[in-house]
Design a protein around this motif. Sequence first.
Motif, PDB file in Angstrom:
ATOM      1  N   TYR A 157       0.821  -1.415  -0.312  1.00 46.62           N
ATOM      2  CA  TYR A 157      -0.153  -0.044  -0.524  1.00 46.62           C
ATOM      3  C   TYR A 157       0.554   1.478   0.038  1.00 46.62           C
ATOM      4  N   ARG A 193       1.118   4.150  -2.663  1.00 42.15           N
ATOM      5  CA  ARG A 193       0.170   5.360  -2.789  1.00 42.15           C
ATOM      6  C   ARG A 193       1.205   6.208  -2.328  1.00 42.15           C
ATOM      7  N   LEU A 243      -3.219  -3.397  -5.717  1.00 42.25           N
ATOM      8  CA  LEU A 243      -3.958  -1.846  -5.032  1.00 42.25           C
ATOM      9  C   LEU A 243      -4.531  -0.940  -5.692  1.00 42.25           C
TER      10      LEU A 243
END
Length: 318
Positions: free
Chosen positions: A121, A125, A205
């Motif tokens: 993640y 991100r 993701l």
Amino acid sequence: MNNPTVNKTRFRYPMRWRIMDSLETGTSLLWPKSMSRYTGWLLLSPALLLVGILVIGLVQIADSSMRTLDTSTYLFSETYSGENYATIIESATYAKVIWRSLLGAFLTVVFTLLLAFPYSYILVRTRSALTRKTLLVILFLPFFIGQVVRAYGWLIILGNSGAVNEVLGLVGIAPMRLLFNFPAVIFGLVQYMLPFAVLLLAPALTAIPQEIETAAGSLGANWRQTLWHVILPMAKPGLIGAGLVVATLSLTDFAMPAMLGGGSQDFIANAIYDQFFRTSNQGLGAALALVLVGIGSIMVGIVFMIFGAGTLGMGAKK
């Protein structure tokens, strides 16, 4: 009307185009258009060949598993019997090995996904290019080091005189036995499987638009609610795929149980190796190999029954 002052340049056919035309001509001679309906099968033929070789190997293993070894002559029987499978079922040792393998695979999946999900993640991100490059370098470095070399490294670090026990000694803690036990095997497997899980989770993701998380926050959801109700459900295909890969690789692993387990924490693969190369009982080793194949197939089948085979693709089961 053409302007005579304009220099006319002759177009030169690029050499790479000539090469591609030659290849296309040669391909058309070897594979005419009338055979175009079979092009897909032609492209699949290498994979089908490999699968065919695997099937032939499994058939030979199945044949060996039905033959028993005469320990007086070390010759295999000419007749078929289920004695090898009966030995596996009746043996408490093999039952313990199978249970240890299943438990080790399960714990490895749990701990690996718990570590891989936040890593993936952050990798996906983060807005910092430096952070992303650093995480990628850390992720890919283990692939340049073999599994055996990594296991030897942990033997040095976790040994009685290793770096960890030296640090514990500085704070007054007596040396601890950190190797040749079940937790050491799980630790080594998690460290080995983590890059695989991250590589499978990152695309899942990445496919989740960040605007969805922003929308959830604007509707009053905190980060825990967004994680549980938005991110995890949408990342389910990646989680299932990563879990299956980690589970199958852990279940069939040989090096970590052999090296970090010290011979006392064998998995099924270690038992197969012992039968083939130490006791020369290829029949019993082949039976154990088929048991391992069966366990892996049942495990994958159960996952598909619970989540649906389409979960790994676009047609996820709702």
